[in-house]
Design a protein around this motif. Structure first.
Motif, mmCIF file in Angstrom:
data_model
loop_
_atom_site.group_PDB
_atom_site.id
_atom_site.type_symbol
_atom_site.label_atom_id
_atom_site.label_comp_id
_atom_site.label_asym_id
_atom_site.label_seq_id
_atom_site.Cartn_x
_atom_site.Cartn_y
_atom_site.Cartn_z
ATOM 1 N N TRP A 156 -0.964 5.797 -17.229
ATOM 2 C CA TRP A 156 -2.355 6.096 -17.584
ATOM 3 C C TRP A 156 -3.358 5.387 -16.678
ATOM 4 N N ALA A 157 -2.880 4.437 -15.878
ATOM 5 C CA ALA A 157 -3.792 3.701 -14.996
ATOM 6 C C ALA A 157 -3.682 4.148 -13.543
ATOM 7 N N ILE A 158 -2.757 5.054 -13.233
ATOM 8 C CA ILE A 158 -2.540 5.423 -11.831
ATOM 9 C C ILE A 158 -3.507 6.514 -11.405
ATOM 10 N N GLY A 159 -4.353 6.183 -10.452
ATOM 11 C CA GLY A 159 -5.282 7.159 -9.881
ATOM 12 C C GLY A 159 -6.369 7.599 -10.852
ATOM 13 N N GLY A 166 -1.879 0.425 -10.492
ATOM 14 C CA GLY A 166 -2.689 1.328 -11.304
ATOM 15 C C GLY A 166 -4.148 0.971 -11.164
ATOM 16 N N SER A 167 -4.851 1.702 -10.246
ATOM 17 C CA SER A 167 -6.289 1.524 -10.047
ATOM 18 C C SER A 167 -6.693 0.088 -9.703
ATOM 19 N N VAL A 168 -5.852 -0.582 -8.911
ATOM 20 C CA VAL A 168 -6.277 -1.894 -8.395
ATOM 21 C C VAL A 168 -7.308 -1.646 -7.291
ATOM 22 N N LYS A 169 -8.430 -2.345 -7.407
ATOM 23 C CA LYS A 169 -9.547 -2.201 -6.460
ATOM 24 C C LYS A 169 -9.991 -3.606 -6.050
ATOM 25 N N SER A 216 6.072 6.876 -10.600
ATOM 26 C CA SER A 216 5.870 7.803 -11.731
ATOM 27 C C SER A 216 5.627 9.234 -11.246
ATOM 28 N N GLU A 217 5.061 9.387 -10.036
ATOM 29 C CA GLU A 217 4.877 10.760 -9.528
ATOM 30 C C GLU A 217 6.218 11.378 -9.181
ATOM 31 N N ARG A 218 7.152 10.587 -8.695
ATOM 32 C CA ARG A 218 8.516 11.092 -8.429
ATOM 33 C C ARG A 218 9.184 11.452 -9.761
ATOM 34 N N TYR A 235 5.303 -2.797 -12.159
ATOM 35 C CA TYR A 235 4.898 -2.209 -13.447
ATOM 36 C C TYR A 235 3.649 -1.381 -13.215
ATOM 37 N N GLU A 236 3.774 -0.080 -13.469
ATOM 38 C CA GLU A 236 2.654 0.821 -13.245
ATOM 39 C C GLU A 236 2.448 1.714 -14.469
ATOM 40 N N PRO A 237 1.569 1.294 -15.375
ATOM 41 C CA PRO A 237 1.306 2.156 -16.527
ATOM 42 C C PRO A 237 0.742 3.498 -16.023
ATOM 43 N N GLY A 243 0.312 -6.608 -6.129
ATOM 44 C CA GLY A 243 0.073 -5.251 -6.603
ATOM 45 C C GLY A 243 0.631 -4.171 -5.695
ATOM 46 N N LEU A 244 0.844 -3.007 -6.308
ATOM 47 C CA LEU A 244 1.175 -1.786 -5.567
ATOM 48 C C LEU A 244 -0.093 -0.931 -5.622
ATOM 49 N N ILE A 245 -0.643 -0.661 -4.450
ATOM 50 C CA ILE A 245 -1.986 -0.101 -4.363
ATOM 51 C C ILE A 245 -1.914 1.331 -3.834
ATOM 52 N N GLY A 246 -2.529 2.271 -4.539
ATOM 53 C CA GLY A 246 -2.562 3.663 -4.083
ATOM 54 C C GLY A 246 -3.869 3.952 -3.366
ATOM 55 N N GLY A 258 0.840 -1.200 0.000
ATOM 56 C CA GLY A 258 0.000 0.000 0.000
ATOM 57 C C GLY A 258 0.872 1.245 0.000
ATOM 58 N N ASN A 259 0.745 2.025 -1.046
ATOM 59 C CA ASN A 259 1.486 3.290 -1.146
ATOM 60 C C ASN A 259 0.532 4.407 -0.741
ATOM 61 N N TRP A 260 0.732 4.915 0.454
ATOM 62 C CA TRP A 260 -0.207 5.913 0.975
ATOM 63 C C TRP A 260 0.009 7.302 0.368
HETATM 64 P P1 PGA Z 1 -3.683 3.921 -7.618
HETATM 65 O O1 PGA Z 1 -2.133 4.217 -7.418
HETATM 66 O O2 PGA Z 1 -3.930 2.546 -7.045
HETATM 67 O O3 PGA Z 1 -4.380 4.997 -6.843
HETATM 68 O O4 PGA Z 1 -3.943 3.983 -9.077
HETATM 69 C C1 PGA Z 1 -1.175 3.214 -7.634
HETATM 70 C C2 PGA Z 1 0.213 3.760 -7.384
HETATM 71 O O5 PGA Z 1 0.441 4.946 -7.653
HETATM 72 O O6 PGA Z 1 1.105 3.036 -6.919
#
Ligand code: PGA
Length: 249
Positions: A169-172, A211-214, A95-97, A165-167, A230-233, A8-10
């Motif tokens: 276009w799928a993040i947030g 990337g938008s894992v729910k 990718s935000e960094r 792997y975080e495309p 997964g890496l979850i935001g 979980g990436n807060w």
């Molecule tokens: P997201 O973020 O789950 O909110 O799309 C993922 C991440 O940035 O690692």
């Protein structure tokens, strides 16, 4: 066998009280011994989360660190500072960094080297932007991100590397790569590593999708052969959602 990992990436969320509440809820989560769960709170809460998770199976990661040992780098945090509070994992290259703080493949290579010199485990993030996927250059982009930052590492260093792997276009965005798109890229990444090193090493590396894992899409993505969690935001900020995602791994 590779364990599944849910991290979980807060990001820049949760104050001290919210952090305590969320960790308290997550501590009661029971999950398979084949799964590792990691939490990456902001720097200000690492000590708190490290203390609260003592004796639990929750692992704590930083969201970033500086490549330098110490010195005049106002606002930055070093590997030795993280080590001194017991944090042994770090997310690098999110990718935000890369987008907002100008992190390049070259600067990430330096951060990776420093983290490894402190024996830290690294969640290394990479992935293409939307235009690159549309241009069909996404495989080339991923190849160049990985080779620039990681492919000069010794084979033994890879035991400390977790790929994410975080495309972009799928993040947030609420838009997720389809399970097939994730599997296609993860298989490509594993083949690249096998080509650069060998199949045994490639088979041992965990490759997470982010990337938008729910809760609703986690099992379909995690059940792909080459997706190791997964890496979850956003969904990591809600105990119920994150717990459901962990149970899907
Ligand atoms: P997201 O973020 O789950 O909110 O799309 C993922 C991440 O940035 O690692």
């Amino acid at each position: 066998m590779r364990k599944k990992i849910v991290a979980g990436n807060w990001k820049m969320n949760n104050n001290k009280r919210e952090t305590a509440d969320l960790i308290q809820s997550l501590k009661s989560l029971s999950f398979s011994s084949e799964v590792r769960v990691m939490i990456a709170p902001a720097f200000t809460h690492l000590v708190q989360v490290e203390e609260m998770t003592q004796g639990s199976r929750l692992e704590v990661a930083a969201q970033n660190m500086n490549a330098a040992e110490s010195g005049a780098f106002t606002g930055e945090v070093s590997a030795s500072m993280l080590q001194s509070i017991g944090v042994k994992k770090v997310i690098l290259g999110h990718s935000e960094r890369r987008a907002y703080f100008n992190e390049s493949d070259a600067s990430l290579k330096d951060k990776v080297a420093t983290a490894l010199s402190y024996d830290m485990e690294i969640i290394f993030c990479f992935g293409e932007e939307l235009a690159q996927r549309k241009d069909n250059t996404h495989f080339d982009v991923v190849k160049s991100q990985l080779s620039a930052a990681l492919f000069e590492l010794s084979p033994s260093a890879w035991s400390k590397i977790i790929l994410a792997y975080e495309p972009v276009w799928a993040i947030g965005t609420g838009e997720t790569a389809s399970p097939e798109q994730a599997q296609e890229m993860h298989a490509y990444i594993r083949a690249l590593i096998a080509e650069q090193y060998d199949q045994t090493l490639a088979d041992a590396v965990s490759i997470l999708y982010g990337g938008s894992v729910k809760p609703a899409n986690a099992s379909a993505i995690f059940s792909q052969t080459d997706v190791d969690g997964g890496l979850i935001g956003g969904a990591a900020l809600k105990a119920d959602d994150f717990s459901a995602i962990v149970q899907s791994a």
